[in-house]
Design a protein around this motif. Structure first.
Motif, short mmCIF file in Angstrom:
data_model
loop_
_atom_site.label_atom_id
_atom_site.label_comp_id
_atom_site.label_asym_id
_atom_site.label_seq_id
_atom_site.Cartn_x
_atom_site.Cartn_y
_atom_site.Cartn_z
N MET A 117 -10.71 3.20 -3.92
CA MET A 117 -11.15 1.94 -3.43
C MET A 117 -12.92 2.05 -3.02
SD MET A 117 -8.99 -0.46 -3.82
CE MET A 117 -9.63 -1.76 -2.73
N TYR A 118 -13.09 3.25 -2.37
CA TYR A 118 -14.39 3.38 -1.78
C TYR A 118 -15.43 4.32 -2.19
CZ TYR A 118 -11.20 1.58 1.80
OH TYR A 118 -10.07 0.82 2.49
N SER A 119 -15.15 4.72 -3.46
CA SER A 119 -16.20 5.68 -3.86
C SER A 119 -16.54 5.04 -5.46
CB SER A 119 -15.33 6.94 -4.20
OG SER A 119 -16.29 7.82 -5.08
N ILE A 120 -17.71 5.46 -5.50
CA ILE A 120 -18.34 5.25 -7.04
C ILE A 120 -18.51 6.61 -7.93
CG2 ILE A 120 -20.95 5.71 -6.15
CD1 ILE A 120 -21.78 3.31 -8.24
N MET A 121 -18.39 7.77 -7.44
CA MET A 121 -18.29 8.94 -7.81
C MET A 121 -17.07 9.18 -8.49
SD MET A 121 -21.47 9.27 -7.86
CE MET A 121 -21.60 10.75 -8.50
N GLU A 122 -16.11 9.18 -7.77
CA GLU A 122 -14.58 9.54 -8.32
C GLU A 122 -14.02 8.45 -8.55
OE1 GLU A 122 -13.02 12.71 -5.60
OE2 GLU A 122 -11.16 11.50 -5.68
N LEU A 148 0.68 -1.26 0.09
CA LEU A 148 -0.08 0.03 -0.06
C LEU A 148 0.72 1.24 -0.01
CD1 LEU A 148 -2.97 -0.75 2.32
CD2 LEU A 148 -2.78 -1.07 -0.16
N GLY A 149 1.90 1.17 0.82
CA GLY A 149 2.71 2.56 0.79
C GLY A 149 2.17 3.43 1.32
N ARG A 150 2.39 4.71 0.79
CA ARG A 150 1.92 5.89 1.64
C ARG A 150 0.30 6.16 1.40
NH1 ARG A 150 1.39 11.46 0.48
NH2 ARG A 150 1.94 11.07 -1.76
N LYS A 151 -0.24 6.58 2.48
CA LYS A 151 -1.79 6.85 2.33
C LYS A 151 -1.94 8.21 1.59
CE LYS A 151 -3.03 4.58 6.67
NZ LYS A 151 -3.48 4.73 8.12
N VAL A 152 -2.78 8.16 0.55
CA VAL A 152 -3.00 9.30 -0.06
C VAL A 152 -4.36 10.21 0.52
CG1 VAL A 152 -3.10 10.61 -2.02
CG2 VAL A 152 -1.77 8.66 -2.08
N ASP A 153 -5.26 9.19 0.75
CA ASP A 153 -6.48 9.71 1.03
C ASP A 153 -7.38 8.44 1.56
OD1 ASP A 153 -9.03 10.29 1.46
OD2 ASP A 153 -9.28 11.96 -0.42
N THR A 154 -7.54 8.12 2.79
CA THR A 154 -8.10 7.00 3.34
C THR A 154 -9.74 7.16 3.22
OG1 THR A 154 -7.56 7.95 5.29
CG2 THR A 154 -6.35 6.14 4.90
N GLU A 202 -0.55 5.10 -2.47
CA GLU A 202 0.30 5.35 -3.61
C GLU A 202 0.52 4.11 -4.27
OE1 GLU A 202 3.85 8.46 -2.74
OE2 GLU A 202 4.40 6.46 -2.11
N GLY A 203 0.59 2.89 -3.39
CA GLY A 203 0.67 1.60 -3.92
C GLY A 203 -0.57 1.29 -4.84
#
Lengths: 763, 323
Positions: A619-624, A588-594, A600-601
């Motif tokens: 991973m958690y959006s249908i909109m973006e 996964l590496g660095r978190k960009v936006d949890t 990053e990964g």
């Protein structure tokens, strides 16, 4: 590394080099430096020396420089008073021993002392000699001697089988077994597994070669048991064989010592089995073998070297013969060989599924109707469960199948009885997390037998045996045979031992079932605890790229693959089984936006995996930047802008949806590996995940859902409603029975007070 | 008005692979064939010059191949009974390479035997100086049984041995490594499977410049789009720099087209289909040329007229080669 072993190996090596120098000096004196030296029929000179040093030795006069090199590898024995490092010194001494041993054997060939003479001995196929006096009238090697070095012809035949895996490995057996019976049994156990046996060494003049010869066991190429010689030094031929395997089949050149040693460690599954007392020379030779990654197992009490390092697993293991559990020599031999296999990581191969009915994936979908049925387990009339658990390697006997309780012969035709299948597996790479992954395979494995029907899993398993299969002789034990064979062949990378117990005695079934249910609960909780935040890698899945070339699934603990068939644990197991396969770990590496689910990964991987088509994935959006889909999704989630929420359509729902399209029309928009904000294909269990479109408001955004999902996932959805703090949430969601257009949807939401109405605008 | 032609500048290129070895190089071939080296998509002459032209291999069998179309058997006439003579005829017809394809059966109805297979290979090597590709019937066990002794007996020839598949690549790769040969890896129309097999084969220590890959294809009208697309994607991945796809491709339009009804059947078909031989040759030629456009470095053909036409097409495509 044990200082005791280091001391003795270093001492042994020193002594041997001294002896060889004296011997070589005499040979040079008596025979002259131009005397040719060679092993019979090989193009690899003296192979260990050639492989390790690159020297192409052809004359006696070239040997002193080999001994000089060996001497330079020697070290003083470790101090008794002060701790000094000695692993490297010991390995060096081992290498010195090998170079020296080969030098000595080469001199012995010059004197005609190799192959070793053993009057009356008949070799069942062996090295062919170019020198006519070693051959009989037909050109076959004559009797009355042991084999000595293996020739290139045999190397090619066996070497290729070792490399391609048809032959699992070789055993260099050195010494003398406790008894003749033990010797025979050990060799039989190895032969049964197709493991090549090289024999050498003695204890007080008695060798395993004598023992086997006395018992009438044929030795030679034909029987895969090669008698090298009755002294320890002749064991060098085993390493000459290993070296030549790497040179021939590994594309390596003489002098590439490191590559040759690594090749052997990784590809030639060999080990040393030391029978009887271990003297200095044997320790020294064993240290040489360890350089090749070949561990040593002794049947006497010696210090062990258990940490992993130069070898894949333990270096030196002691398994004293009289302490091995077992009623007789047969059982003890089996345990000893089993231990060797474990220590070296030799993979056992089971070619066929040994059952009396046809077996293959073609039979997987077969149905056994009541009228054709001999007996059933589970369903309405009885209990049936299956339970796979991990055990310690030492606690299992591979291939042991036990039926506890009566078979079905007393049950009436079309009758029913209780059954519990308990499978215990053990393996170096096995993890507790893989238990449910393997357990789910039982369904496919059992179904592969013709005339057997398997439905369900865990404690809702339901198995039928057809009359035809029963007449053909299929019995309860055969379930075990199927599972043993298939777990080895399909999951050999993580499973080394499989033991199966079939319970039919009702009391036992009851008791085991209770234990199984406790574990099922434990696994369910484990899955709940297994969150995206709790791991540092997700997995990719590119299985579907054959038809959706740029689609890649990113599978996390809380978001399974969109096909519903691969969750995070499946992917992890799949990667362990097939490291170059379609499931690769994504660090996964660095978190960009949890919140949105960017790391990053995952972003980097999405770019590579989609061949540059997808730049980022949330991973958690249908909109973006929603995850793409191939086409095998279980459900489609789609934005209904007017309703400030989403609808979920099941693959099994053919009716019209509020989007004005049916599932099949929508599928065209959702699939193909294209990112379309507002449309997403998902696995149905993602719906109940706390991470289900969590960036967009989560499950409360669901305003419409196919009724089949509501029905088949009622329990799970109830839990989701409770988690959302609204026990009536599911009833507030419309379905095709009440609403098929947007016009109908909005009033329905008002009427049922759907939470999406008061949520923030979804975009 | 001057027009700027947009040009791709790819970071990767296809490996160069040389088939066959002359006597100086440890073999007995009179010449060798070099394929691959592509630095751009096929025939984009304005981007990069074509490193090596696509080459044409002709397929022969160790004995009269009963299942071949009568059109082919008639064309080649009696040479099909003698692999040496057949190879010779192919060389005369202008082939660059010979592909000796073994079936499951030998000359009679007996299963193919290793010693007979080996002698057929030697016959062909004796009859022609062209580099040789030797393919087993595609059943792992039988491939292993015949290819291992063939590899041993022809050490140094740099034959291409196949088929390496998921189930038997270890045996064939090991024997190719022991005897200085090359291998052909075949995977069923899937980029990832092709790539995975290449990883597994190189993992055994076989250098990349000794592997040719066959991503499998279909005939025109029988799935060629699918095969074309897979080849195109493999080539794009190679040019983008993915080392495990940077291998020359060899595909088999001859086999694929001559098993279709259009090529195999001459009677009871609509008249509009036209003359039988012409139809078969057209089918083979069109399939082959399309696959060359997809990036094939070697096409394997069966009919000598197809060879001429495909050769002419390659010449045409290469005529625009300017520096």
């Amino acid at each position: 590394m044990s200082r005791y072993i280091a001391t003795r190996a270093i001492r042994g090596a020193n002594a041997l080099v001294n002896e060889a120098e004296a011997m070589l000096a005499r040979a040079l004196d008596e025979k002259g430096p131009d005397t040719p030296v060679a092993f019979p029929n090989t193009a690899y000179y003296l192979p260990v020396i050639y492989g390790m040093t690159g020297r192409e030795i052809e004359k006696l006069g070239e040997l002193p420089e080999v001994l000089t090199q060996a001497r330079n590898l020697l070290h003083p024995t470790p101090s008794q008073r002060h701790w000094t490092p000695y692993l490297g010194e010991t390995l060096d001494s081992g290498m010195a021993t090998l170079l020296t041993a080969e030098t000595i054997e080469a001199i012995r060939y010059v004197y005609g002392m190799q192959p070793e003479l053993l009057p009356g001995f008949e070799l069942a196929g062996g090295t062919a000699f170019t020198s006519p006096d070693m051959n009989d009238a037909e050109g076959e090697s004559a009797n009355g001697h042991l084999n000595g070095a293996i020739d290139d012809i045999q190397l090619r035949s066996w070497g290729i089988q070792l490399v391609d895996g048809r032959m699992p490995g070789f055993a260099a057996i050195v010494g003398c077994a406790k008894s003749n019976e033990a010797a025979v049994q050990i060799v039989r156990e190895l032969q049964r597994r197709n493991i090549l046996c090289f024999l050498s060494g003695n204890i007080n003049g008695r060798s395993i070669i004598h023992q086997l010869d006395e018992e009438g066991v044929e030795l030679g190429y034909d029987t895969y048991t090669v008698p090298f010689g009755t002294d320890t030094l002749s064991a060098i031929y085993a390493l000459g064989f290993a070296t030549r395997s790497a040179l021939t089949f590994g594309g390596l050149k003489g002098g590439q010592a490191r590559e040759i040693l690594t090749y052997n460690k990784d590809r030639v599954f060999a080990f040393v089995l030391a029978l009887g007392e271990v003297d200095d020379l044997k320790y020294a030779a064993a240290a040489g073998a360890i350089n090749f990654g070949f561990p040593v197992v002794a049947d006497t009490v010696i210090p062990q070297i258990l940490p992993t390092g130069v070898t894949t697993y333990e270096h030196v293991v002691s398994l004293p013969w009289n302490e091995i559990e077992g009623a007789d020599d047969v059982e003890k031999a089996e345990r000893l060989v089993q231990k060797c296999i474990e220590v070296r990581g030799v993979k056992v191969q089971v070619a066929d599924v040994p059952v009396p009915v046809p077996y293959g994936s073609a039979f997987e979908g077969e149905v056994v109707r009541k009228a054709d049925m001999r007996v059933e387990f589970g369903g309405r009339g009885s209990r049936c469960f299956e339970y796979l658990k991990m055990a310690k390697l030492d606690d299992l006997t591979d291939g042991k199948i036990e039926v506890v309780g009566p078979d079905f012969s007393e049950v009436d035709d079309q009758g029913t009885m209780d059954m519990g299948i308990v499978i215990e597996v053990a393996g170096r790479q096995m993890e507790q997390d893989f238990e449910p992954v393997l357990e789910r395979q039982i369904h496919y494995f059992v179904n592969g037998a013709s005339g057997i029907q398997h439905i369900g899993q865990r404690d809702i398993a339901w198995i039928r045996i057809s009359s035809k299969a029963a007449d053909a002789g299929f019995n309860l034990e055969d379930f075990g045979k199927i599972l043993h064979a298939r777990f080895h062949s399909d999951f050999g990378a993580i499973v080394d031992k499989v033991q199966v117990t079939i319970h039919t005695e009702p009391g036992q079934v009851e008791e085991r079932l209770r234990e199984a249910r406790e574990t099922y609960d434990f696994r369910n909780k484990r899955l709940e605890d297994l969150t995206d935040d709790a791991v540092d890698e997700f997995y990719s899945c590119t299985l579907c790229q054959s038809f959706a070339p740029n689609h890649v699934c990113i599978v996390s603990p809380e978001r399974l693959g969109l096909c519903g068939a691969y969750n995070w644990l499946d992917c992890k197991a799949s990667f362990n089984i097939n490291p170059t396969g379609p499931n690769q770990p994504i660090k996964l590496g660095r978190k960009v936006d949890t919140d949105q689910g960017y790391w990053e990964g995952t972003n980097d991987y999405a770019k590579v995996g989609s061949h540059g088509v997808v730049e980022e994935v949330a991973m958690y959006s249908i909109m973006e930047n929603p995850m793409t889909a191939c086409g095998c999704f279980e459900c489609i989630v789609m934005l209904i802008p007017e309703a400030n929420g989403v609808m979920v359509v099941s693959r099994e729902d053919t009716s019209m949806t509020p989007a004005g399209m049916t599932f099949s029309t929508l599928a065209g928009m959702a699939g193909g590996g294209i990112q379309t904000p507002g449309v997403m294909g998902v696995g149905k269990f993602y719906l109940i995940s706390p991470k289900f479109i969590s960036a967009d408001g989560g499950f409360k955004r669901v305003v419409w859902m196919s009724s089949i999902l509501k029905d088949t996932m009622a329990e799970e959805l109830k839990a989701v409603a409770e988690r959302a703090g609204d026990t009536e949430l599911i009833d507030r969601i419309a379905d095709e029975r009440s609403v098929t257009t947007v016009e109908e949807l909005l009033p329905w939401m008002e009427e049922n007070n759907h939470p999406a109405l008061t949520m923030d605008p979804i975009f | 008005m001057p027009i700027d032609i947009p040009m791709d500048n790819w970071p990767g290129s296809v490996k160069t692979v040389t088939l066959g070895a002359t006597s100086d190089q440890g073999g007995t071939r009179s010449s060798t064939v070099t394929i691959g080296g592509d630095q751009s998509l096929p025939f984009m002459h304005f981007e990069k010059p074509t490193a090596n032209r696509p080459v044409i291999a002709m397929e022969i069998a160790p004995a009269r191949p009963a299942e071949w179309s009568p059109v082919l058997l008639e064309t080649w006439s009696e040479v099909v009974d003698d692999p040496g003579a057949w190879a010779n005829a192919c060389e005369e017809a202008g082939a660059d390479l010979i592909v000796l394809q073994f079936g499951l059966k030998g000359a009679g109805d007996e299963p193919i035997a290793a010693d007979l297979a080996t002698s057929a290979v030697k016959t062909v090597l004796g009859a022609t100086g062209l580099p040789l590709v030797v393919l087993g019937p595609g059943q792992a066990e039988i491939d292993n049984a015949i290819l291992v002794p063939i590899a041993d007996e022809t050490k140094g020839e740099r034959l291409v041995l196949g088929l390496c598949e998921d189930g038997n690549y270890r045996t064939i790769v090991a024997s190719a490594m022991a005897n200085d040969h090359l291998v052909l890896g075949r995977t069923p129309m899937d980029v990832n499977l092709a790539k995975q097999l290449n990883i597994l084969m190189t993992d055994m220590g076989l250098p990349l410049d000794r592997i040719v890959m066959d991503p499998t294809t279909g005939a025109l009208g029988y799935g060629i789009e699918y095969g074309y697309s897979v080849m195109e994607r493999l080539r794009l991945a190679a040019l983008q720099g993915d080392a495990m796809t940077q291998l020359p491709m060899m595909v088999n339009p001859g086999f694929e087209t001559w098993k279709t009804k259009e090529s195999k059947v001459g009677e009871g078909v609509p008249e509009a289909w036209g003359e039988w031989t012409e139809r078969g040759v057209n089918w083979e030629t069109l399939t082959a040329v399309s696959l060359i456009e997809a990036g094939a470095n070697v096409v394997v053909l069966r009919h000598p007229d197809s060879l001429k036409r495909v050769r002419a097409a390659i010449d045409d495509l290469m005529a625009f080669e300017t520096v």
